[in-house]
Scaffold this active site. Sequence first.
Site, PDB file in Angstrom:
ATOM      1  N   HIS A 432       0.857  -1.148  -0.027  1.00 35.30           N
ATOM      2  CA  HIS A 432       0.163  -0.053   0.012  1.00 35.30           C
ATOM      3  C   HIS A 432       0.710   1.142   0.041  1.00 35.30           C
ATOM      4  O   HIS A 432       0.799   2.157  -0.914  1.00 35.30           O
ATOM      5  CB  HIS A 432      -0.919  -0.008   1.219  1.00 35.30           C
ATOM      6  CG  HIS A 432      -1.737   1.319   1.232  1.00 35.30           C
ATOM      7  ND1 HIS A 432      -3.028   1.274   1.021  1.00 35.30           N
ATOM      8  CD2 HIS A 432      -1.545   2.465   1.865  1.00 35.30           C
ATOM      9  CE1 HIS A 432      -3.770   2.359   1.364  1.00 35.30           C
ATOM     10  NE2 HIS A 432      -2.606   3.184   1.737  1.00 35.30           N
ATOM     11  N   GLU A 433       1.910   1.189   0.868  1.00 35.21           N
ATOM     12  CA  GLU A 433       2.682   2.566   1.136  1.00 35.21           C
ATOM     13  C   GLU A 433       3.614   2.748  -0.152  1.00 35.21           C
ATOM     14  O   GLU A 433       3.736   3.738  -0.626  1.00 35.21           O
ATOM     15  CB  GLU A 433       3.503   2.566   2.327  1.00 35.21           C
ATOM     16  CG  GLU A 433       2.816   2.492   3.810  1.00 35.21           C
ATOM     17  CD  GLU A 433       1.664   3.750   3.525  1.00 35.21           C
ATOM     18  OE1 GLU A 433       2.019   4.703   3.152  1.00 35.21           O
ATOM     19  OE2 GLU A 433       0.629   3.513   4.560  1.00 35.21           O
ATOM     20  N   HIS A 436       1.889   4.653  -3.033  1.00 32.49           N
ATOM     21  CA  HIS A 436       2.061   6.014  -2.894  1.00 32.49           C
ATOM     22  C   HIS A 436       3.416   6.443  -3.304  1.00 32.49           C
ATOM     23  O   HIS A 436       3.629   7.422  -3.953  1.00 32.49           O
ATOM     24  CB  HIS A 436       2.004   6.441  -1.277  1.00 32.49           C
ATOM     25  CG  HIS A 436       0.424   6.412  -0.870  1.00 32.49           C
ATOM     26  ND1 HIS A 436      -0.518   7.085  -1.292  1.00 32.49           N
ATOM     27  CD2 HIS A 436       0.082   5.882   0.457  1.00 32.49           C
ATOM     28  CE1 HIS A 436      -1.542   6.945  -0.383  1.00 32.49           C
ATOM     29  NE2 HIS A 436      -1.430   6.174   0.488  1.00 32.49           N
ATOM     30  N   HIS A 439       3.509   6.663  -7.008  1.00 24.94           N
ATOM     31  CA  HIS A 439       2.693   7.946  -7.334  1.00 24.94           C
ATOM     32  C   HIS A 439       3.614   9.137  -7.312  1.00 24.94           C
ATOM     33  O   HIS A 439       3.923   9.870  -8.226  1.00 24.94           O
ATOM     34  CB  HIS A 439       1.673   8.144  -6.647  1.00 24.94           C
ATOM     35  CG  HIS A 439       0.405   9.129  -7.090  1.00 24.94           C
ATOM     36  ND1 HIS A 439      -0.720   9.153  -6.626  1.00 24.94           N
ATOM     37  CD2 HIS A 439       0.367   9.454  -8.369  1.00 24.94           C
ATOM     38  CE1 HIS A 439      -1.450   9.986  -7.165  1.00 24.94           C
ATOM     39  NE2 HIS A 439      -0.815  10.320  -8.314  1.00 24.94           N
TER      40      HIS A 439
END
Length: 649
Positions: A432-433, A436, A439
């Site tokens: 999940h991290e 980010h 991105h």
Amino acid sequence: GLFDVPELSCPEGFQEAQDKALQESEQLVQKACSTPPGPEIVMIFDQLSDALCRVADLADFVKIAHPDSAFREAAEEACRNIGTMVEKLNTDVELCKSLRQLLADKVVMDSLDPETRRVAELFMFDFEISGIHLDEEKRKKAVNLNIRILDLCNEFLAGTHLPNKIDQHVLPEHIRYNFTTDGNHLQVSGLHADCPDDLVREAAYKIFLYPNAEQLSRLEELLASRNSLAQLVGYSTFAHRALQGTMAKNPETVTQFLEKLSDQLSQRTQKDFEMMAKMKMKLKPQNSKLMPWDHPYYSGVLRAERYNIDPGLYCPFFSLGACMEGLNSLFSRLLGISLYAEQTRRGEVWSEDVRKLAVVHENEGLLGYIYCDFFQRPNKPHQDCHFTVRGGRLREDGEYQLPVVVLMLSLPHSTRKAPTLLTPGMMENLFHEMGHAMHSMLGRTRYQHVTGTRCPTDFAEVPSILMEYFANDYRVVNQFARHYKTGQPLPKHMVSRLCESKKVCAAADMQLQIFYAVLDQIYHGKHPLKRSTTEILKETQEKFYGLPYVPNTAWQLRFSHLVGYGAKYYSYLMSRAVASMVWKQCFAQDPFDRAMGERYRREMLAHGGGKEPILMVQGMLQKSPSVEDFVDALVSDLDQDFETFIMDS
């Protein structure tokens, strides 16, 4: 110095870095005020934003995570001073005038590319939110409201974590040991949601959520002040102001989304609650009515009984090294990107176990750096999160300023006998991290103001949640999950059972999130509120959750997300809906499809916040999704996988 910033070799360096930023910003303000309308104005504004963010973003991280209190305090001070400067700039009439002249010049505006136009409008939006268009008296009022709101947010946030005390004789002797003793009192500092003793959970719920008069008045003043500020600057409610520029666009769409989702889930949620109640009856026949303090516990019991998912069985297959290899291999196949460990210089990191990764593209070369602060240490916050330390942008000299981010997790250290082993939940959080972080690395915008994850809240979680779908796909997991001792791969049925176990009571869990999101919308909707915040909570809980409200409790006083996600708590559900649609349509067939990876980069990651979020989603899905599409995506994720169901049967 920290993050290779020479001034930050000691805490005093923050003062120097801050003074430099403030000096640079004053020069840029003068430059902006004397530059005729044109694209250069937007460039100057972005330089101004960059000069302040380079210190503020870095300080935001250091004040939370640095083990040395002198560094934390210096960073806190820098945050405050830069924040004051930003407030001042947002009410600088001359500065605003230079931007307004540009926006009013139709010929020049039409000649700008869409990203430059959007960034100019976003800067204008910041001015308007601070009441720049008002007369001097009202503008002062707006500034004072902003300052008051900031203070109330900090006070309310602190209050959400404060323990409640109770005379120890009130509780039966056999459960007192569950709570901290303080003289003749017991301190209750949480809900004890996982405790198998129903009485402990009930006591914790009623005591921890007992209303505190000061916290209640803080919340009421915070909501009223936010509403006053929104109305002062021209919005009918705070929610209308907060949702400008988001994927949802307005509170009406959010309410429609939440109500439709709630309707679609109602039967499944009812079934989930019935299953939990049956389980409670089986274990505690004398008291089988399902209460709010039962939901987290009994959903866990059902999950364990049905699928026997013991994290200890999975950990040996998820060593940190194997998981990082898995991410590297996935990014390489999907996006042509590799992660390389870099040697850090003296004073560059705040703890010796922090690792620095260079993110390198096969054709484009170095894209940026990720600092991995993965391990537990005393006083380190227990939240998993991603911080932007420096945003990417095209500099005046034509070079690209590389983005720098930190990923913070709380993993156990390796031991003599074993490397760092992750539970399935930790592995999913790591993915999940990393979503980010990618991105941030690939949102290579011309302007720092919209780089990477600097985008609307309801879009920001899409790339990270999408990575969870990869983390739960056997084809991906099979690439890296190996037993650290034997090298044996993780069996397919174990991955399937893990994925299916997450669907147990998932409707009830989602229903709880809908209740929180609706509550957040009502609190930030039309004022004055029709009833007290507690009466609204009771009414909303009965309508959108289904488990009874417990008298003399005020859960909203522990709702810390009201601070950072005011009127935007729905974002997580909407981001999950989009991520689900992207996964099913673009990656479910082949999670390593390079053409889809490139489309994902081109349509969704590359723009940061420089393009309207719904347009990015349309570009990826090649259609415009409706509210019904969002709802269907979330609901269909709850369906059982037939193959696993047959295997388990």
